[in-house]
Structure formats: structure tokens, C-alpha cells
Motif scaffolding. Structure first.
Motif, short mmCIF file in Angstrom:
data_model
loop_
_atom_site.label_atom_id
_atom_site.label_comp_id
_atom_site.label_asym_id
_atom_site.label_seq_id
_atom_site.Cartn_x
_atom_site.Cartn_y
_atom_site.Cartn_z
N MET A 1 0.85 -1.17 0.00
CA MET A 1 0.00 0.00 0.00
C MET A 1 0.90 1.24 0.00
SD MET A 1 -3.18 1.00 2.53
CE MET A 1 -3.59 -0.67 2.81
N PRO A 3 2.15 5.14 0.61
CA PRO A 3 2.03 6.00 1.79
C PRO A 3 0.82 6.95 1.73
CG PRO A 3 4.28 6.00 0.98
CD PRO A 3 3.47 5.24 -0.01
N GLN A 6 -2.21 5.04 2.73
CA GLN A 6 -2.22 4.69 4.15
C GLN A 6 -2.87 5.77 5.01
OE1 GLN A 6 1.81 3.80 5.22
NE2 GLN A 6 1.60 1.63 4.70
N TRP A 7 -2.74 7.02 4.64
CA TRP A 7 -3.41 8.06 5.42
C TRP A 7 -4.73 8.49 4.80
CZ3 TRP A 7 -4.50 12.71 3.22
CH2 TRP A 7 -3.74 13.11 2.12
N HIS A 57 -9.09 -1.03 2.08
CA HIS A 57 -8.19 -1.04 3.24
C HIS A 57 -7.74 -2.45 3.61
CE1 HIS A 57 -6.41 0.61 6.85
NE2 HIS A 57 -7.06 -0.28 7.59
#
Length: 92
Positions: A1, A3, A6-7, A57
Motif C-alpha cells: 500500500m 504512503p 495509508q493516510w 483497506h
């Protein structure tokens, strides 16, 4: 995944949950039945999007199938509620 993903995914989950909360308030306080039906449809749409984000996710295909099922059921129920509000009956 990546970066960025990820947020972005947790942020999207929080925003969708907040949108569902706002739609729930409109559904409970709505001045008319049409507003309540629209808020319920908005909640179903946000729930479907929430499932899609969760599927991204967790990298699971099951969430996508559940989102498709929710989309189909919410479309049919919205049409039935709209027809009931328009004519006072669902089945002729």
C-alpha cells in the motif's frame, strides 16, 4: 500500500462516518417524509462507500460484493418509498 493511501483511507472512513451521522440527524429531524427518505438514501449510499473503502483497506473482495448488494437493495427500497409517498400504495 502506498504512503498516500495509508493516510487517505482512514481519513475517508472518518469523513464517511461523519456524513452518515449528518444524514442520521436529517432523518430524525427532517421536516417532511420526503426529507427523511432522501436522508435514508444518503445513509445507504454512504454505507456502500464505507464498505468499498473498507474493501480497499483490507484488500478483500467480500466488501465489494456486500456493497453491490447494499446498492441494489437501497435502490429498490428508495423507489418503493418514493412510489408510496407519491401514490399512497406500493403495489397496484
Amino acid at each position: 500500500m502506498t504512503p498516500v493511501l495509508q493516510w487517505a483511507l482512514p481519513l475517508a472512513l472518518i469523513m464517511l462516518a461523519l456524513a452518515m451521522g449528518c444524514a442520521l440527524l436529517r432523518m430524525l429531524k427532517g421536516p417532511s417524509a420526503q426529507d427523511r427518505v432522501l436522508a435514508l438514501d444518503c445513509m445507504a449510499l454512504n454505507g456502500m462507500l464505507l464498505m468499498l473503502v473498507l474493501g480497499l483497506h483490507y484488500s478483500s473482495k467480500n466488501y465489494f460484493e456486500a456493497a453491490l448488494l447494499l446498492a441494489l437493495l437501497s435502490f429498490v427500497s428508495t423507489m418503493a418509498m418514493a412510489k408510496f409517498l407519491l401514490r399512497g400504495e406500493v403495489i397496484e
